[in-house]
Design a protein around this motif. Sequence first.
Motif, PDB file in Angstrom:
ATOM      1  N   LYS A 138      42.769  46.812  34.585  1.00  0.00           N
ATOM      2  CA  LYS A 138      41.923  46.432  35.723  1.00  0.00           C
ATOM      3  C   LYS A 138      40.903  47.507  36.054  1.00  0.00           C
ATOM      4  O   LYS A 138      39.770  47.207  36.449  1.00  0.00           O
ATOM      5  N   GLU A 139      41.282  48.768  35.888  1.00  0.00           N
ATOM      6  CA  GLU A 139      40.360  49.861  36.200  1.00  0.00           C
ATOM      7  C   GLU A 139      39.147  49.842  35.278  1.00  0.00           C
ATOM      8  O   GLU A 139      38.005  50.021  35.737  1.00  0.00           O
ATOM      9  N   ASP A 195      49.930  43.472  35.613  1.00  0.00           N
ATOM     10  CA  ASP A 195      48.972  44.327  34.911  1.00  0.00           C
ATOM     11  C   ASP A 195      49.014  44.125  33.401  1.00  0.00           C
ATOM     12  O   ASP A 195      47.973  44.144  32.731  1.00  0.00           O
ATOM     13  N   ALA A 196      50.212  43.936  32.856  1.00  0.00           N
ATOM     14  CA  ALA A 196      50.341  43.757  31.408  1.00  0.00           C
ATOM     15  C   ALA A 196      49.658  42.477  30.941  1.00  0.00           C
ATOM     16  O   ALA A 196      48.990  42.460  29.900  1.00  0.00           O
ATOM     17  N   ALA A 197      49.824  41.394  31.709  1.00  0.00           N
ATOM     18  CA  ALA A 197      49.182  40.129  31.347  1.00  0.00           C
ATOM     19  C   ALA A 197      47.664  40.239  31.456  1.00  0.00           C
ATOM     20  O   ALA A 197      46.928  39.719  30.609  1.00  0.00           O
ATOM     21  N   ARG A 246      45.649  39.564  38.003  1.00  0.00           N
ATOM     22  CA  ARG A 246      45.043  40.767  38.584  1.00  0.00           C
ATOM     23  C   ARG A 246      45.884  41.312  39.740  1.00  0.00           C
ATOM     24  O   ARG A 246      46.009  42.525  39.920  1.00  0.00           O
ATOM     25  N   LEU A 247      46.471  40.416  40.514  1.00  0.00           N
ATOM     26  CA  LEU A 247      47.235  40.835  41.686  1.00  0.00           C
ATOM     27  C   LEU A 247      48.665  41.247  41.365  1.00  0.00           C
ATOM     28  O   LEU A 247      49.223  42.127  42.029  1.00  0.00           O
ATOM     29  N   ASP A 255      39.682  31.519  38.761  1.00  0.00           N
ATOM     30  CA  ASP A 255      40.034  31.586  40.178  1.00  0.00           C
ATOM     31  C   ASP A 255      41.510  31.327  40.428  1.00  0.00           C
ATOM     32  O   ASP A 255      41.954  31.381  41.569  1.00  0.00           O
ATOM     33  N   ASN A 256      42.244  31.061  39.385  1.00  0.00           N
ATOM     34  CA  ASN A 256      43.686  30.846  39.549  1.00  0.00           C
ATOM     35  C   ASN A 256      44.485  31.844  38.706  1.00  0.00           C
ATOM     36  O   ASN A 256      44.992  32.831  39.224  1.00  0.00           O
TER      37      ASN A 256
END
Length: 241
Positions: A70-71, A59-61, A55-56, A48-49
């Motif tokens: 993510k997709e 993208d690489a991490a 995710r927000l 949750d952190n």
Amino acid sequence: MAPGNRRTVARCAAVMCVLGVLRECKSNKKRLWVREWLRRREDKGIFDNLCREMRLGDDAAFYNYHRMNKEDFDYLLRLVGPKIAKQDTRMRKAIPPEQRLSVTLRHLATGESKTSLGYSYRISPNLLSSVVPEVCEALYAALQPLYMKMPTNEEEWLRIQAEFHSLWQFPNCCGALDGKRVLIAKPPKSGSTYYDYKCHFSSILLALVDAKLRFIYVDVGSAGRASDGGVWEKCSLKKGT
């Protein structure tokens, strides 16, 4: 024994029973249904952190952490989410499907122990021991018919044979078969069953791929000490030949 003494003994026994019940009740009050650090999963847990931050904004991490973008993560979640979702109870909230998938992918990607993951995700190791196999079973049930489909008729086998001929100049081949020994921790009470010739404990993965290197059959779990012929004798693929 005199009647008076008998009554005294009975009263003492009754008092001792009452004291025992009170003592047990008092000790039970100190027990927690959920440990305090587990209660703060939504506030302090890594999912949750850190996972939501990646995710927000990174993208690489996110890809490095889950070994997929993510997709693809969302695609898997749509496939297995309804199968791994649990209902909340009066005692505690259920772990959401997204978090169940995240912790399972992290375990599969890194081999990190359930104890270590339990602390970072703030999920008890006992619960993780049921979450990870359950999610893996759901993933296999959803993906196997789509991405690891065995040919079911002569036409499909002939198509694979034609691809081997055209792509690799290898005629009359319906698949490439090989085995791989995967290192494992020694299973309890297994003796030397999984002890292989390289002095490791291992389990054998037998796989069949088509001309485009796509898996069409796997057999997992044979003991590492078994030979290729021994694995072949027991696998279901031989029975279908």
